[in-house]
Design a protein around this motif. Sequence first.
Motif, PDB file in Angstrom:
ATOM      1  N   PHE A  66      21.411   9.000  25.689  1.00 31.97           N
ATOM      2  CA  PHE A  66      21.572   8.742  24.578  1.00 31.97           C
ATOM      3  C   PHE A  66      22.810   9.260  23.870  1.00 31.97           C
ATOM      4  CE2 PHE A  66      22.177   7.297  19.699  1.00 31.97           C
ATOM      5  CZ  PHE A  66      21.398   6.054  19.185  1.00 31.97           C
ATOM      6  N   GLY A  67      23.528   8.062  23.701  1.00 31.94           N
ATOM      7  CA  GLY A  67      25.281   8.253  23.207  1.00 31.94           C
ATOM      8  C   GLY A  67      26.080   6.834  23.049  1.00 31.94           C
ATOM      9  N   GLY A  68      27.456   7.676  23.171  1.00 34.38           N
ATOM     10  CA  GLY A  68      28.279   6.541  23.092  1.00 34.38           C
ATOM     11  C   GLY A  68      29.127   5.990  24.686  1.00 34.38           C
ATOM     12  N   TRP A  69      30.257   4.912  24.481  1.00 34.08           N
ATOM     13  CA  TRP A  69      30.181   4.407  25.736  1.00 34.08           C
ATOM     14  C   TRP A  69      31.852   5.497  25.729  1.00 34.08           C
ATOM     15  CZ3 TRP A  69      28.852   2.184  30.016  1.00 34.08           C
ATOM     16  CH2 TRP A  69      29.510   1.141  30.093  1.00 34.08           C
ATOM     17  N   GLY A 128      29.909  12.046  25.708  1.00 31.19           N
ATOM     18  CA  GLY A 128      28.239  12.497  26.545  1.00 31.19           C
ATOM     19  C   GLY A 128      26.817  11.873  25.675  1.00 31.19           C
ATOM     20  N   ARG A 129      25.701  12.263  26.604  1.00 31.61           N
ATOM     21  CA  ARG A 129      24.459  12.350  25.975  1.00 31.61           C
ATOM     22  C   ARG A 129      23.352  12.712  25.480  1.00 31.61           C
ATOM     23  NH1 ARG A 129      27.321   8.325  26.221  1.00 31.61           N
ATOM     24  NH2 ARG A 129      27.099   6.541  27.681  1.00 31.61           N
ATOM     25  N   LEU A 130      22.340  12.893  24.961  1.00 28.10           N
ATOM     26  CA  LEU A 130      21.758  13.870  24.374  1.00 28.10           C
ATOM     27  C   LEU A 130      20.755  13.050  25.003  1.00 28.10           C
ATOM     28  CD1 LEU A 130      22.129  14.451  20.438  1.00 28.10           C
ATOM     29  CD2 LEU A 130      21.761  15.997  22.557  1.00 28.10           C
ATOM     30  N   GLY A 131      19.069  13.707  24.658  1.00 26.08           N
ATOM     31  CA  GLY A 131      18.109  13.103  25.176  1.00 26.08           C
ATOM     32  C   GLY A 131      17.127  13.038  26.069  1.00 26.08           C
ATOM     33  N   ALA A 173      16.954  -0.380  16.541  1.00 23.87           N
ATOM     34  CA  ALA A 173      16.582   0.585  16.251  1.00 23.87           C
ATOM     35  C   ALA A 173      15.702   1.653  17.041  1.00 23.87           C
ATOM     36  CB  ALA A 173      15.932   0.792  14.717  1.00 23.87           C
ATOM     37  N   TYR A 174      14.818   0.795  18.400  1.00 23.69           N
ATOM     38  CA  TYR A 174      13.659   1.640  19.366  1.00 23.69           C
ATOM     39  C   TYR A 174      15.187   2.937  19.956  1.00 23.69           C
ATOM     40  CZ  TYR A 174      10.194   1.968  22.859  1.00 23.69           C
ATOM     41  OH  TYR A 174       9.437   3.310  23.747  1.00 23.69           O
ATOM     42  N   TRP A 175      14.738   4.426  19.761  1.00 25.27           N
ATOM     43  CA  TRP A 175      14.843   5.152  21.161  1.00 25.27           C
ATOM     44  C   TRP A 175      13.528   5.735  21.739  1.00 25.27           C
ATOM     45  CZ3 TRP A 175      17.198  10.254  19.808  1.00 25.27           C
ATOM     46  CH2 TRP A 175      17.310  11.312  21.152  1.00 25.27           C
ATOM     47  N   ASP A 176      13.568   6.690  22.377  1.00 25.58           N
ATOM     48  CA  ASP A 176      12.019   7.417  22.411  1.00 25.58           C
ATOM     49  C   ASP A 176      12.043   8.810  22.103  1.00 25.58           C
ATOM     50  OD1 ASP A 176      12.707   7.801  25.004  1.00 25.58           O
ATOM     51  OD2 ASP A 176      11.245   7.295  25.922  1.00 25.58           O
ATOM     52  N   GLY A 177      14.095   8.711  22.060  1.00 31.62           N
ATOM     53  CA  GLY A 177      14.044  10.077  22.420  1.00 31.62           C
ATOM     54  C   GLY A 177      13.992  11.292  23.690  1.00 31.62           C
ATOM     55  N   SER A 215      16.577  18.748  15.233  1.00 34.53           N
ATOM     56  CA  SER A 215      15.780  19.290  16.366  1.00 34.53           C
ATOM     57  C   SER A 215      15.861  18.819  17.795  1.00 34.53           C
ATOM     58  CB  SER A 215      14.161  18.490  15.396  1.00 34.53           C
ATOM     59  OG  SER A 215      13.656  18.682  14.296  1.00 34.53           O
ATOM     60  N   GLU A 216      16.929  17.691  18.196  1.00 34.89           N
ATOM     61  CA  GLU A 216      17.453  17.011  19.190  1.00 34.89           C
ATOM     62  C   GLU A 216      18.625  18.383  19.863  1.00 34.89           C
ATOM     63  OE1 GLU A 216      19.563  14.305  17.846  1.00 34.89           O
ATOM     64  OE2 GLU A 216      18.441  12.594  18.552  1.00 34.89           O
TER      65      GLU A 216
END
Length: 493
Positions: free
Chosen positions: A455-458, A466-469, A447-451, A167-168
């Motif tokens: 969000f992504g790797g260093w 890249g980043r999602l969210g 584990a907390y992420w509000d969506g 869904s992301e």
Amino acid sequence: MKTLTVTEVSPRQVRLFIGGQWMDASDRKTFQQVSPATGDVMGFVADASREDARAAIAAAGRARRSMARLTVFERSGLCQRIADAIVARQALLAPELSLEQGKPLHEARDEINFAARLFHDAAEYISKLETSLLPAADSSKRIFTLRQPHGVVGVLTPWNYPLGIPSEYLSASLAAGNVVVWKPAPTTSMIAARLVECLLEAGMPEGAVNLVHGGADPGEEIVANPGTQAVGFTGSTTTGSLIAKHAGAKPLLLELGGNGPTIILDDANLKAAISGTAIGCFTNAGQICQSSERILVMERVHDQVLDGLVSSASRVKLGHPLHDGTTMGPLNNQGVASKMESHIRDAVDRGADVIFGGSRAEGQPTNLYYQPTVVDHVSRDSLANREETFGPIAPVIIVRDVEDAIAVANSCALGLCASVYTSDMNTAFRCAERLECGVVNVNESAAYWDGRTPFGGWSGKGSGVGRLGGMESIRFMTQIKSVVLDVGDPDGD
Ligand code: NAD
């Protein structure tokens, strides 16, 4: 709400969805879907070949122009209707998700609500996306930017959040006017088909999302085929590296594995630290990219933290995911269970002590039920510190001070998420700045992420690119075009 029992879910046929039609694989191959919770056959899934993937890409290509012609408010409305359709089907989706993936029913419901919210958010974000009029060096020029869809986006997703993660990508893709060829993980193919049913119910245009089941072959085709213009991939670091090779110069979003440290300093609120760490270790049986994968604890609070983690592990109710009171279900597949075993064996060989759990549980319907596990005195050279375990394990590593904790945290080749527990906000801030990862949670579970937040790797580590969210997802699913307009000489020549 009525909850289905196992016997009420009869095996069903799950087909490919290409160009608006459900269909078998061209060579009629199928694979069996077996529930990790019960061992029952849940269904038979059409096993796509490369040729089927090519057919899906071609169908998406045909739908591309009509999707891009929808106005932004039509696409926003579509996403909102999809969100509503997901919520309306919660009673059907939740038990199937639990039985196919293994998570307890309450976690399945949370995931369904999260998936719906992502479509709702995409509807909001796209309708607020602004572009710009840029300063021009020449007085006869007006320069502005457009944000346009890529076209056909290939999406490949894992099994740990088989509704949430797709869904992301799907929400942002559709909101931005792309069409999609989606290949979910084979072990969660059935719930993927249910999500497509929600898209159909919401009035998705024909060919806008095409679903291809199967493994590496159709996956590679989707990534490498020139008919896909961008790729979104969530999965392991190993597969992610292959994807990067196959994608060539396409825009690529890689959300890969993590080995998130949870740092507990000696001034932390230990009650909050222990409870947040247990959530990070045992939610979804530890199969979360942002789990508390390794617990870095200062010596002075070590015994209290260890006791607290053991007490949390002993309260986990491992069992059938549809049964009342279950707080942890089986692992999704044998690969994860074997990795748990090898990481525990390795830690013990290097001097660690298993304080709680440490093996598969007996007396369960399948051998995928793994006990919540606490391992103490884990050495820094152990696999549990160096690699992602992706199971219900709390490996405790003693650190001298905050500098030592940061050094151990950053010594890993992965860098996705971390959490830090301390009552000193200066220390918290310094840790947040220096930890090499994409997300740092302070006094909050890893584990907390509000969506909605990036969000992504260093960069330079193996957790992705890249980043999602929120708006970041919309940005990835669009490309910028600069348009230069010559408006002539203001003095009228
Ligand atoms: P995986 O890499 O095995 O598979 C992911 C997807 O890629 C699946 O659809 C799979 O069928 C497909 N695939 C496998 N080989 C392929 C190939 N050669 N070419 C194209 N596609 C291929 O990962 P998994 O086991 O399904 O998921 C677990 C991993 O995902 C963990 O490492 C976890 O940390 C990671 N993950 C990361 C995030 C994040 O946001 N960073 C979120 C969830 C999971």
